[in-house]
Design a protein around this motif. Structure first.
Motif, mmCIF file in Angstrom:
data_model
loop_
_atom_site.group_PDB
_atom_site.id
_atom_site.type_symbol
_atom_site.label_atom_id
_atom_site.label_comp_id
_atom_site.label_asym_id
_atom_site.label_seq_id
_atom_site.Cartn_x
_atom_site.Cartn_y
_atom_site.Cartn_z
ATOM 1 N N THR A 105 0.863 -1.188 0.000
ATOM 2 C CA THR A 105 0.000 0.000 0.000
ATOM 3 C C THR A 105 0.894 1.230 0.000
ATOM 4 O O THR A 105 1.920 1.264 0.687
ATOM 5 N N MET A 106 0.498 2.208 -0.764
ATOM 6 C CA MET A 106 1.296 3.428 -0.826
ATOM 7 C C MET A 106 1.199 4.192 0.492
ATOM 8 O O MET A 106 0.157 4.161 1.161
ATOM 9 N N PRO A 107 2.268 4.862 0.889
ATOM 10 C CA PRO A 107 2.249 5.600 2.162
ATOM 11 C C PRO A 107 1.221 6.725 2.148
ATOM 12 O O PRO A 107 0.979 7.344 1.113
ATOM 13 N N GLU A 108 0.619 6.949 3.298
ATOM 14 C CA GLU A 108 -0.328 8.043 3.441
ATOM 15 C C GLU A 108 0.438 9.362 3.499
ATOM 16 O O GLU A 108 1.458 9.472 4.185
ATOM 17 N N ILE A 109 -0.069 10.354 2.793
ATOM 18 C CA ILE A 109 0.551 11.674 2.769
ATOM 19 C C ILE A 109 -0.450 12.693 3.309
ATOM 20 O O ILE A 109 -1.592 12.762 2.837
ATOM 21 N N THR A 110 -0.030 13.445 4.295
ATOM 22 C CA THR A 110 -0.861 14.517 4.844
ATOM 23 C C THR A 110 -0.306 15.863 4.393
ATOM 24 O O THR A 110 0.788 15.945 3.817
ATOM 25 N N ASP A 111 -1.050 16.926 4.672
ATOM 26 C CA ASP A 111 -0.575 18.264 4.319
ATOM 27 C C ASP A 111 0.761 18.560 4.970
ATOM 28 O O ASP A 111 1.603 19.262 4.397
ATOM 29 N N ALA A 112 0.967 18.005 6.162
ATOM 30 C CA ALA A 112 2.227 18.257 6.877
ATOM 31 C C ALA A 112 3.419 17.629 6.171
ATOM 32 O O ALA A 112 4.568 18.051 6.377
ATOM 33 N N ASP A 113 3.159 16.618 5.337
ATOM 34 C CA ASP A 113 4.245 15.949 4.622
ATOM 35 C C ASP A 113 4.651 16.688 3.352
ATOM 36 O O ASP A 113 5.691 16.378 2.759
ATOM 37 N N LEU A 114 3.841 17.637 2.921
ATOM 38 C CA LEU A 114 4.139 18.366 1.701
ATOM 39 C C LEU A 114 5.128 19.487 1.979
ATOM 40 O O LEU A 114 5.237 19.982 3.105
ATOM 41 N N LYS A 115 5.818 19.907 0.949
ATOM 42 C CA LYS A 115 6.816 20.965 1.094
ATOM 43 C C LYS A 115 6.171 22.275 1.508
ATOM 44 O O LYS A 115 5.051 22.599 1.097
ATOM 45 N N ASP A 116 6.903 23.034 2.289
ATOM 46 C CA ASP A 116 6.526 24.418 2.548
ATOM 47 C C ASP A 116 6.772 25.200 1.256
ATOM 48 O O ASP A 116 7.878 25.157 0.701
ATOM 49 N N PRO A 117 5.765 25.908 0.735
ATOM 50 C CA PRO A 117 5.981 26.665 -0.506
ATOM 51 C C PRO A 117 7.177 27.605 -0.456
ATOM 52 O O PRO A 117 7.733 27.951 -1.498
ATOM 53 N N ALA A 118 7.593 27.985 0.731
ATOM 54 C CA ALA A 118 8.740 28.890 0.855
ATOM 55 C C ALA A 118 10.033 28.249 0.364
ATOM 56 O O ALA A 118 10.993 28.962 0.034
ATOM 57 N N VAL A 119 10.074 26.907 0.315
ATOM 58 C CA VAL A 119 11.304 26.237 -0.125
ATOM 59 C C VAL A 119 11.142 25.600 -1.501
ATOM 60 O O VAL A 119 11.986 24.800 -1.916
#
Length: 647
Positions: A105-119
């Motif tokens: 099963t593919m890993p669950e991704i939450t908003d916290a796992d996404l990059k900060d747009p600043a970087v």
């Protein structure tokens, strides 16, 4: 977007066309269909691609953690490289992928796992497009470039009026043209197949065809537009007439327009297995639509249709109709002659048998109280419903949605999403017996032309600076009724408009030095045109992140929007224009100087390809009014329209 979250080296990215499958490639923001339309691609795929990119990165990290026996938390990535800072070890993605396996099963991704747009390294930055080198050098493949062993060429004589059938055919002269292999009766016309394209064209001009009479034989576009206008006028009078409130009314009209894409409509098809399978080479905005159309034409399962997706030499909506009639030409003729067929529309065919942006009529009324507030507003639009005509499959996808969703796709995101002054705008469908299709801005461009021209006129009459109208909201537009009844889109639309308006206001106060300028605002863009040398255009667009791609879209959208002196007319059901001599496209020497200003912000992306088109026509019309004191209320703005306004 995917590469950003994957943390991929952009120089190592290769772009491929997806298979023609709605599952899993359909746009989640466009009813799950695989379509490039309505500026919906980036907005629709943005969240999904970010999460999938983050998932892919996580799989790589988990694989390296297992391989090196280290906690995954100790690993990080650089462009296409996994790094273990404590040990100094590094491994590139290719080495990892060679031995990695996908988890169950593919890993669950939450908003916290996404990059900060600043970087972000890629999104919002100036990057070289991956397709440009191949297009410059000629390596990029369009379907018109395809050459198969044993391939022959075809053209089709189509019914001059939609729905007409062949009553009598004399093809003796056509069959005598050297190289002609066959003349084939089709459900909608007559096809000529030849060993050379020149032979097919020459033979096609000799066909003697008598067509049946149909409903559209007496269709007159100018007369029909006046019928549209009569229906548009038939709306309730202003609710505030006779109350001491100033009332305003204006009528607007728009004509048929032609997409004028650079690459002629064409496709290559090879039908095999006694008509039970087909391969197609074509550039399309709706690949799964084409697969369904080909399967339907041959009476075979969609699994028996293989589509080779190619680059598109311009679409603007023309290559997205559900039936893809220009590609079905090649499919049916290949079945008839048993060889691969390349079918190419001549420019004359494309103009005279094309599908056009429909005519529309608008009656706009409002009342303004003694405090300069719009307390009544009515905008009745009459026109054909493009979606119902061009895309029944999309209609079916939207059928379970809300009426607002249907209207948004069919008519476009029109002015009512930015203005809601206490009375709902009305749309009336007027079916017409001719061919219509999508075109840049769908129906929104016509609606914005009327609404923005009218708002400008009211502002001038009330002594309000038109540039400052967004700043005056709610001074204009928030009377008692407007405040109480503003729709759910109204607040957002006004906020966006005010933001774009402030930027436009600042630009124009420090730019050009000429007061004779016109302006227009749409729900996430603003445009102006001023009279200095020619008609330079300023475009202000909202986007989630500024980039060279977004910046280039605004002037590229300006060109078709300022190509507003050409129109398609029909008499006796037949198109009167035939090529670029009487429907001239804008040349590079005619293109206006364009200044682009983007409002950057941390919010979900919206489309810019269509949206940047919407305000150009009213901005030019408003600039003309500022220069002359006269209003052009009929688009396109050609010499005839200018003379009518000045008279």
């Amino acid at each position: 977007i995917f590469a950003e979250e994957l943390d991929a080296d952009w120089d190592a990215v290769r772009i491929e066309f997806t298979p023609a499958q709605d599952e899993p490639y359909g746009n989640p923001g466009y009813y799950g269909l695989l379509m490039t339309e309505s500026s919906a691609s980036v907005a629709g795929y943005y969240d999904l691609l970010r999460r999938q990119g983050a998932q892919a990165r996580r799989v790589l990290l988990d694989s390296v953690a297992s391989r090196w026996g280290v906690p995954v938390e100790e690993l990080s990535t650089e462009p296409s490289v996994v790094v273990h800072a404590r040990s100094g070890r590094r491994i590139n993605y290719g080495e990892v992928a060679a031995t990695a396996s996908l988890p169950a099963t593919m890993p669950e991704i939450t908003d916290a796992d996404l990059k900060d747009p600043a970087v972000f390294r890629l999104i919002g930055h100036d990057l070289p497009r991956r397709d440009i080198p191949s297009k410059v050098t000629g390596v990029a493949q369009y379907s018109i470039d395809v050459d198969l062993p044993g391939m022959v060429y075809a053209t089709v004589a189509r019914a001059p009026v939609p729905g007409a059938a062949v009553l009598r055919l004399d093809d003796e002269a056509a069959r005598a043209v050297p190289g002609v292999l066959d003349v084939v009766a089709l459900p909608y016309g007559v096809g000529v197949v030849s060993a050379t394209y020149e032979g097919a064209i020459a033979a096609g001009t000799t066909l003697q065809i008598e067509w049946s009479s149909v409903e559209g034989d007496d269709f007159d576009s100018d007369a029909e537009l006046e019928v549209h206008m009569e229906i548009a006028r038939d709306q309730p009078a202003s609710a505030v007439e006779g109350t001491g409130v100033s009332t305003y009314e204006r009528e607007y009209r728009t004509d048929f327009l032609y997409q004028a894409q650079m690459e002629p409509l064409n496709a290559v098809a090879q039908v095999t297995d006694n008509g039970r399978s087909v391969e197609i080479w074509a550039g399309t905005q709706a690949p799964t639509h084409l697969v369904h159309a080909a399967a339907g034409a041959l009476g075979i399962p969609t699994d028996n249709v293989k589509l080779h997706r190619m680059f598109i030499g311009g679409g603007f909506g023309r290559r997205s109709d559900m039936d893809h009639e220009w590609a079905i030409d090649a499919v049916l003729l290949s079945r008839a002659v048993g060889r691969p067929v390349k079918s190419i529309w001549t420019r004359e065919h494309d103009v005279q048998f094309g599908r056009f942006k429909p005519i529309s009529a608008h009656c706009v009324r409002c009342g303004v109280d003694d405090q300069g507030r719009i307390v009544d507003w009515g905008h009745r639009t009459v026109g054909e419903d493009v979606m119902s005509r061009a895309d029944p499959r999309l209609v079916a996808a939207v059928r379970d949605g809300t009426p607002e969703q249907h209207a948004a796709v069919s008519w476009g995101m029109g002015e009512e999403f930015a203005y809601d002054f206490g009375r709902a705008s009305q749309r009336v469908r007027r079916p017409i017996p001719t061919r219509v299709s999508w075109m840049r801005g769908v129906s929104s461009a016509q609606q914005e032309f009327a609404a923005e021209s009218f708002i400008d006129e009211v502002a001038v009459a009330e002594g309000v600076d038109p540039v400052g109208v967004p700043l005056a909201v709610p001074a204009i537009g928030a009377g008692a009724q407007g405040t109480a009844n503003r729709g759910r889109h109204g607040e957002l639309g006004m906020a966006r408009r005010a933001s774009a308006g402030r930027c436009l206001h600042a630009l124009l106060r420090n730019d050009h030095g000429d007061d004779r300028r016109g302006h227009a605002r749409t729900s996430n863009a603003a445009q102006s045109a001023c009279r200095t040398s020619g008609w330079p255009s300023t475009s202000v667009s909202r986007c989630s992140r500024e980039s060279s791609s977004a910046r280039s879209r605004a002037p590229s959208s300006t060109a078709p929007a300022t190509r507003c002196t050409r129109r398609i007319t029909m008499k006796n059901g037949r198109v009167e224009q035939s090529n670029f001599h009487d429907y001239a496209v804008m040349r590079m020497t005619d293109a206006p100087e364009t200044h682009v200003e983007l409002i950057d912000g941390d919010r979900p992306p919206t489309g810019i390809g269509d949206r940047a088109v919407l305000g150009i026509a009213p901005a030019i019309a408003n600039a003309f009014a500022a220069l002359t004191g006269r209003r052009v209320c009929h688009m396109p703005m050609n010499r005839q329209r200018v003379r009518e306004a000045l008279a």
